[in-house]
Every structure is written in C-alpha cells, then in structure tokens.
Design an enzyme around this catalytic site. Structure first.
Site, mmCIF file in Angstrom:
data_model
loop_
_atom_site.group_PDB
_atom_site.id
_atom_site.type_symbol
_atom_site.label_atom_id
_atom_site.label_comp_id
_atom_site.label_asym_id
_atom_site.label_seq_id
_atom_site.Cartn_x
_atom_site.Cartn_y
_atom_site.Cartn_z
ATOM 1 N N TYR A 56 49.092 69.218 19.165
ATOM 2 C CA TYR A 56 48.588 67.590 18.761
ATOM 3 C C TYR A 56 49.611 66.973 17.899
ATOM 4 O O TYR A 56 49.675 66.991 16.679
ATOM 5 C CB TYR A 56 47.371 67.882 18.288
ATOM 6 C CG TYR A 56 46.312 68.242 19.292
ATOM 7 C CD1 TYR A 56 46.443 68.605 20.654
ATOM 8 C CD2 TYR A 56 44.958 68.719 18.830
ATOM 9 C CE1 TYR A 56 45.388 69.058 21.484
ATOM 10 C CE2 TYR A 56 44.096 69.269 19.738
ATOM 11 C CZ TYR A 56 44.233 69.567 20.996
ATOM 12 O OH TYR A 56 43.392 70.100 21.895
ATOM 13 N N SER A 200 36.926 67.503 25.817
ATOM 14 C CA SER A 200 36.692 66.228 26.960
ATOM 15 C C SER A 200 35.318 65.960 26.941
ATOM 16 O O SER A 200 34.755 65.456 28.402
ATOM 17 C CB SER A 200 37.395 65.999 28.082
ATOM 18 O OG SER A 200 38.802 65.749 27.933
ATOM 19 N N PRO A 201 34.246 66.272 26.028
ATOM 20 C CA PRO A 201 32.922 66.075 26.376
ATOM 21 C C PRO A 201 32.280 64.833 26.845
ATOM 22 O O PRO A 201 31.326 64.457 27.607
ATOM 23 C CB PRO A 201 32.245 66.474 25.122
ATOM 24 C CG PRO A 201 33.205 65.976 24.204
ATOM 25 C CD PRO A 201 34.523 66.535 24.636
ATOM 26 N N LEU A 207 32.138 58.355 29.857
ATOM 27 C CA LEU A 207 30.651 58.452 29.528
ATOM 28 C C LEU A 207 29.985 57.625 28.444
ATOM 29 O O LEU A 207 29.009 57.546 28.420
ATOM 30 C CB LEU A 207 30.385 59.881 29.426
ATOM 31 C CG LEU A 207 30.731 60.888 30.538
ATOM 32 C CD1 LEU A 207 30.291 62.278 30.385
ATOM 33 C CD2 LEU A 207 29.884 60.275 31.799
ATOM 34 N N THR A 208 30.906 56.968 27.678
ATOM 35 C CA THR A 208 30.512 56.055 26.896
ATOM 36 C C THR A 208 29.821 54.621 27.233
ATOM 37 O O THR A 208 29.184 54.014 26.752
ATOM 38 C CB THR A 208 31.453 55.724 25.632
ATOM 39 O OG1 THR A 208 32.292 54.796 26.077
ATOM 40 C CG2 THR A 208 31.743 56.785 24.911
ATOM 41 N N LYS A 210 31.600 52.297 28.384
ATOM 42 C CA LYS A 210 32.242 51.022 27.702
ATOM 43 C C LYS A 210 33.515 50.403 28.759
ATOM 44 O O LYS A 210 33.928 49.539 28.490
ATOM 45 C CB LYS A 210 32.975 51.069 26.347
ATOM 46 C CG LYS A 210 34.019 52.020 26.205
ATOM 47 C CD LYS A 210 34.571 52.291 24.831
ATOM 48 C CE LYS A 210 35.524 53.200 24.566
ATOM 49 N NZ LYS A 210 35.910 53.434 23.218
HETATM 50 N N1 LIG Z 1 41.547 72.995 24.721
HETATM 51 C C1 LIG Z 1 42.367 72.128 25.538
HETATM 52 O O1 LIG Z 1 43.022 72.324 26.228
HETATM 53 C C2 LIG Z 1 41.780 70.663 25.072
HETATM 54 C C3 LIG Z 1 42.030 69.568 26.048
HETATM 55 C C4 LIG Z 1 41.709 68.237 25.769
HETATM 56 C C5 LIG Z 1 40.975 68.166 24.409
HETATM 57 N N2 LIG Z 1 40.805 69.148 23.674
HETATM 58 C C6 LIG Z 1 39.773 68.779 22.506
HETATM 59 O O2 LIG Z 1 38.805 68.088 22.720
HETATM 60 C C7 LIG Z 1 38.628 66.984 21.967
HETATM 61 C C8 LIG Z 1 37.848 65.802 22.773
HETATM 62 O O3 LIG Z 1 38.495 65.743 23.996
HETATM 63 P P1 LIG Z 1 39.069 64.083 24.461
HETATM 64 O O4 LIG Z 1 39.915 63.896 23.302
HETATM 65 O O5 LIG Z 1 39.946 64.983 25.716
HETATM 66 O O6 LIG Z 1 38.195 63.454 24.946
HETATM 67 P P2 LIG Z 1 36.669 62.870 24.718
HETATM 68 O O7 LIG Z 1 36.359 63.589 23.375
HETATM 69 O O8 LIG Z 1 35.758 63.178 25.768
HETATM 70 O O9 LIG Z 1 36.791 61.247 24.372
HETATM 71 C C9 LIG Z 1 37.426 61.094 23.425
HETATM 72 C C10 LIG Z 1 37.696 59.421 23.417
HETATM 73 O O10 LIG Z 1 36.681 58.768 23.762
HETATM 74 C C11 LIG Z 1 36.428 57.445 23.051
HETATM 75 N N3 LIG Z 1 35.437 57.679 21.941
HETATM 76 C C12 LIG Z 1 34.908 58.822 21.353
HETATM 77 N N4 LIG Z 1 33.742 58.706 20.721
HETATM 78 C C13 LIG Z 1 33.353 57.481 21.030
HETATM 79 C C14 LIG Z 1 32.288 56.384 20.673
HETATM 80 N N5 LIG Z 1 31.176 56.955 19.975
HETATM 81 N N6 LIG Z 1 32.220 55.323 21.286
HETATM 82 C C15 LIG Z 1 33.148 54.789 21.905
HETATM 83 N N7 LIG Z 1 34.022 55.594 22.384
HETATM 84 C C16 LIG Z 1 34.199 56.764 21.909
HETATM 85 C C17 LIG Z 1 37.562 57.276 22.230
HETATM 86 O O11 LIG Z 1 38.882 56.761 23.095
HETATM 87 P P3 LIG Z 1 39.025 55.027 23.216
HETATM 88 O O12 LIG Z 1 38.049 54.512 22.283
HETATM 89 O O13 LIG Z 1 40.443 54.831 23.276
HETATM 90 O O14 LIG Z 1 38.151 54.943 24.847
HETATM 91 C C18 LIG Z 1 38.181 58.809 21.995
HETATM 92 O O15 LIG Z 1 39.636 58.978 21.743
HETATM 93 C C19 LIG Z 1 40.143 66.690 21.525
HETATM 94 O O16 LIG Z 1 39.938 65.997 20.423
HETATM 95 C C20 LIG Z 1 40.729 68.105 21.378
HETATM 96 O O17 LIG Z 1 40.314 68.639 20.135
HETATM 97 C C21 LIG Z 1 40.925 70.448 24.112
#
Ligand SMILES: NC(=O)c1ccc[n+]([C@@H]2O[C@H](COP(=O)([O-])OP(=O)(O)OC[C@H]3O[C@@H](n4cnc5c(N)ncnc54)[C@H](OP(=O)(O)O)[C@@H]3O)[C@@H](O)[C@H]2O)c1
Length: 313
Positions: A56, A200-201, A207-208, A210
């Site tokens: 990262y 990516s929950p 899924l928010t 927005k």
């Molecule tokens: N192991 C792996 O291969 C792998 C792969 C991917 C991710 N991960 C881990 O999983 C974590 C989460 O996954 P992800 O980053 O892919 O996706 P995510 O958690 O599904 O989505 C995160 C994005 O959603 C938006 N968001 C988050 N909270 C919000 C809220 N309360 N209200 C409105 N918008 C909100 C933000 O983007 P915007 O505001 O720009 O919309 C944020 O960057 C990563 O940080 C990482 O640690 C691991």
C-alpha cells in the site's frame, strides 16, 4: 464498540476494523495528518484492528499507521495486521520483507503477518514461504500468520506446512455483491476456527449509496477500471442499495452501516477503508445493533437476483 475473539489467537478485536489501503496513492490519502486524524477517530470509536500491507503505497500506509499509533500512544491495545506481497515469497524475501514491514511500522513484533496473495506466477513452493513465516514466529518478528486471497485447497496445503503454529485468519473479498467466499471458504474457516476478514466490504463505496449510475464521477483512483463500477452493474446494484436504505431507515442507520452489519452478523470482520474521520466514525456505528434474520435474508435474496458481470469490455 463490541469486540470478538480473533480466531483461536486469544486476541480481542473490534467487530469492525479499519482498512489502511486508503493511505496510499491508490486511493489518494497520502497526507500523514489526514491519515493520523482518521486513525485517531477510529481509536476514539473503539476500533482496535488495523489492516495494512507493504504494497500500500510501497510502505506509505505502514509508515503512516506505525507513526500515528506511536504519536497517539496507542500501539498497546491495537492489533496490527500487515501483508507480505505474493511477489516476495521466496524464503529469503519473506524474511527481508517482514523485517522491513516491522521497521516501517516501528513495532517490536507484527501481530498478524498475512500472505497478501499466493505466488500465482512464480512457482514458489507453498511450504517454502509458510516455513519462512513459521521461522519468523519463532524469532518473534511476527506473532501470527494469516493468508489472503487463497483458495481453500491452497489454504489447507499451507496449514499442513506448519508444525508449531497454524494459519489464524483468511482475508478475502466479501461484500453483499461479491459473495464467492460463501461457497467454500466461509464454511471451511468456520469448521477450522480460522477468522475471516472481509476486504472491500462496502464494494469500494458502492454500498454506501452515494454513487448514482447516471452521474458517476470520473474516478482517478483504483476504481477507474473497476468492472463493478460499469454503469450496467451499478444500475443493478441500486436495487440492493434501495433495500439497504429501507432497512437502514427502520434502524436509523445509513445503507453503508447496514451493509457492514450484514457482514458482522455473519461473524466476519469487515475492514472498511476510510478517507477521513467522518467515514471511520460512520463505519464504527455499524456495530452495537443488528438487522433481523429476515432483513439479512432479504438482502441476500436481492443480491442473488443481481446479474453482475466482470466482462465489461
Ligand atoms: N487483501 C487484499 O487483497 C485486499 C484487497 C483490497 C482491500 N483490502 C483491504 O480492505 C480494506 C477495505 O477495502 P477497499 O478499500 O477495497 O474498499 P471498501 O472498504 O469497500 O471501500 C472503501 C471506500 O468507500 C468509501 N467509504 C468508506 N466509508 C464510507 C462512509 N462511511 N461513507 C461514504 N463513503 C465511504 C471511501 O471512498 P470514497 O469516499 O472515495 O467513495 C473509501 O475509500 C482496504 O483498506 C485494505 O486494507 C485488502
């Protein structure tokens, strides 16, 4: 905040964690002060589980997480999970990469070291890197071993390489739209006491609720070419978002909080990424209440009825 046992480790972690991929060029939060404020808000809300990775921002995220926890005097009581890249799994590289992660995080020991993805292209034998990780546990560089993005068969093989410890967690893509983990992985993890961490929950923010299919921003981050954001897919996902909104209204919650609660109810630990304090505070409020069984089933049924395709070109 509510806490749960983390697999068989004896660690107690918050039922929602913080994903720290956001603190990198991939998502754009490069500014240390903003990362620190986000981490401070997470800790304030009771989140004690932070997921980061060497890749990262090529160390930026680990450096920000480590520095913030030091400055906030919160290392003790926070469980840090990081990852060794799937490209660096030759035995010597595993050791070198883990030491570098430890240095960037500025900790004595890394709580959970995950294999970020299997060595898909490089034919490194599974036992070579798993035994290297086991050596790092013995040496006290890392405390526990986790895997990420492993199919069940490979996870099983990986476990068989270990003689003095076990794989404690598996981190996989899992959200209300992308549910492949339910087919084999979740039942296997449940049977074996392995903690599932959902990445990516929020389906990267979809899924928010927005984002609107008729007015999608031009993303310059990881979502620029994400097939989930293809207008046809987003249009379908809006049916799910509508149900999340209706259920959320009954509980006084947002669609995103309901989406996270659906995962928490299933016993997995979601690690939503947050780009600022407001987002992390909102995500922390996915804990401490619950949707009903009927509501959970309704969401799963709508999800089942979607016809999402990744073939978008
Ligand atoms: N192991 C792996 O291969 C792998 C792969 C991917 C991710 N991960 C881990 O999983 C974590 C989460 O996954 P992800 O980053 O892919 O996706 P995510 O958690 O599904 O989505 C995160 C994005 O959603 C938006 N968001 C988050 N909270 C919000 C809220 N309360 N209200 C409105 N918008 C909100 C933000 O983007 P915007 O505001 O720009 O919309 C944020 O960057 C990563 O940080 C990482 O640690 C691991």
């Amino acid at each position: 905040m509510e806490y749960r046992a983390f697999g068989k480790t004896g660690l107690k972690v918050s039922r929602v964690g913080l994903g720290a991929w956001q603190f990198s060029d991939a998502w754009g939060v490069m500014d240390y002060d903003l990362a620190k404020k986000t981490i401070a808000a997470a800790l304030e809300a009771g989140i004690n589980f932070i997921d980061t990775a060497a890749v990262y921002g090529r160390g930026t995220s680990e450096t920000h997480v480590g520095k913030a926890l030091r400055e906030l005097r919160a290392r003790e009581g926070t469980v840090i999970a990081t990852k060794v890249p799937g490209d660096l799994l030759r035995a010597g590289d595993v050791v070198k990469a883990a030491r570098k992660s430890r240095e960037r995080l500025g900790v004595d020991v890394i709580d959970i070291m995950q294999v970020h993805w299997p060595p898909c292209w490089y034919n490194v034998p599974t036992c070579e890197y798993m035994k290297a990780l086991e050596g790092l546990v013995k040496e006290g560089v890392i405390r526990y071993i986790g895997v990420s993005n492993f199919p069940v068969k490979l996870l099983e093989e990986a476990r068989q390489c270990l003689s003095t410890t076990d794989v404690v967690s598996t981190q996989n893509r899992y959200n209300l739209i992308e549910r492949e983990a339910e087919k084999e992985l979740l039942p296997y993890a449940e049977r074996n006491g392995i903690q599932v961490i959902a990445w990516s929950p929020l389906a990267k923010g979809l899924l928010t609720g927005k984002y609107n299919p008729d007015d999608l921003p031009r993303f310059s981050d990881v979502r620029a070419n994400d097939p989930l954001y293809a207008p046809d897919n987003v249009r379908q996902i809006m049916r799910l978002v509508q149900a999340l909104r209706e259920i959320g209204d009954k509980h006084g919650r947002t669609p995103g909080q309901v989406a996270l609660n659906w995962l928490i109810k299933a016993g997995v630990i979601p690690i939503p990424g947050a780009k600022g304090p407001e987002q992390v505070i909102s995500n922390a409020a996915s804990v401490g209440w619950s949707i009903s069984d009927d509501e959970a089933r309704r969401l799963a049924e709508i999800s089942d009825s979607l016809n999402i395709s990744y073939v978008t070109w």
